[in-house]
Design an enzyme around this catalytic site. Structure first.
Site, PDB file in Angstrom:
ATOM      1  N   HIS A 231       0.942  -4.016  -9.197  1.00 26.47           N
ATOM      2  CA  HIS A 231      -0.506  -4.184  -9.970  1.00 26.47           C
ATOM      3  C   HIS A 231      -0.243  -5.886 -10.750  1.00 26.47           C
ATOM      4  O   HIS A 231      -1.324  -6.446 -10.644  1.00 26.47           O
ATOM      5  CB  HIS A 231      -0.606  -2.985 -11.333  1.00 26.47           C
ATOM      6  CG  HIS A 231      -1.786  -1.997 -10.674  1.00 26.47           C
ATOM      7  ND1 HIS A 231      -0.868  -0.664  -9.384  1.00 26.47           N
ATOM      8  CD2 HIS A 231      -3.043  -1.515 -10.679  1.00 26.47           C
ATOM      9  CE1 HIS A 231      -2.055  -0.263  -9.653  1.00 26.47           C
ATOM     10  NE2 HIS A 231      -2.858  -0.618  -9.904  1.00 26.47           N
TER      11      HIS A 231
ATOM     12  N   HIS B  36       6.095   1.808 -14.101  1.00 29.68           N
ATOM     13  CA  HIS B  36       7.015   0.805 -14.102  1.00 29.68           C
ATOM     14  C   HIS B  36       8.213   1.032 -15.382  1.00 29.68           C
ATOM     15  O   HIS B  36       7.578   1.079 -16.099  1.00 29.68           O
ATOM     16  CB  HIS B  36       6.581  -0.171 -13.681  1.00 29.68           C
ATOM     17  CG  HIS B  36       5.865   0.026 -12.187  1.00 29.68           C
ATOM     18  ND1 HIS B  36       6.333  -0.578 -11.152  1.00 29.68           N
ATOM     19  CD2 HIS B  36       4.381  -0.139 -12.126  1.00 29.68           C
ATOM     20  CE1 HIS B  36       5.685  -0.198 -10.040  1.00 29.68           C
ATOM     21  NE2 HIS B  36       3.850  -0.677 -10.881  1.00 29.68           N
TER      22      HIS B  36
END
Length: 179
Positions: A69, A118
């Site tokens: 992303h 993440h």
């Protein structure tokens, strides 16, 4: 992926009908495909598992490093900001484009850590890997737009140059960053 593909397709279609942003019609698909290859390649090499020290707000499959992303945000929104700069001559509007672009990229990266999918280093790696690919896509657009005007218009021009003459790559990057 559906959001990025939709944004890329929409910008590409707009580029096909509006000469001022024609470069988006071919630059964005190349950028998205290249980004996907970079992301998958690095994930397969590093094979870092996702964070597991707390319950994430989202559940993602696959490896964590780098944040796809973050990399995609850097490249796609960076390119959209770059093409948007071409649409505005007003200094305040151009500054706003830069601020919004940086803010969107930053918030997407931070959100990936916030939702627990993440590590912060995954996001930093995504941004770090995205910058050279973004610069490559920008340079490709500038070179091809100067060589074949039907492929789009160059965005970066010399400061104070009324006829829009092109500039060197080094000064073009400074212009993009400064305004």
């Amino acid at each position: 992926p559906p959001v990025i593909v939709g944004i890329g397709a929409g910008a590409a279609l707009l580029g096909l009908v509006w000469r001022k942003v024609r470069g988006a019609a071919w630059t964005l698909p190349i950028a998205v495909i290249g980004s996907g290859l970079i992301i998958q390649g690095v994930k397969l090499i590093v094979k870092r598992p996702r964070p597991s020290f707390f319950t994430p707000l989202l559940h993602e499959a696959g490896f964590s490093f780098p944040s796809g992303h973050s990399l995609i945000a850097m490249v796609v929104y960076g390119l959209l900001g770059y093409f948007a700069l071409h649409l505005f001559k007003n200094r305040a509007a151009r500054l706003l484009v830069r601020i919004v672009t940086v803010l969107v990229v930053f918030l997407i990266g931070v959100s990936r850590v916030y939702v627990g999918v993440h590590f912060p280093t995954d996001v930093l790696a995504g941004w770090t890997a995205g910058v050279p690919w973004l610069i490559t896509c920008l340079a490709l657009h500038e070179v091809l737009a100067r060589r074949w005007p039907s492929s789009g218009e160059p965005v970066l021009t010399r400061q104070g140059d009324k006829d829009g003459a092109s500039q060197s790559g080094k000064s073009a990057v400074k212009t993009l960053l400064k305004g």
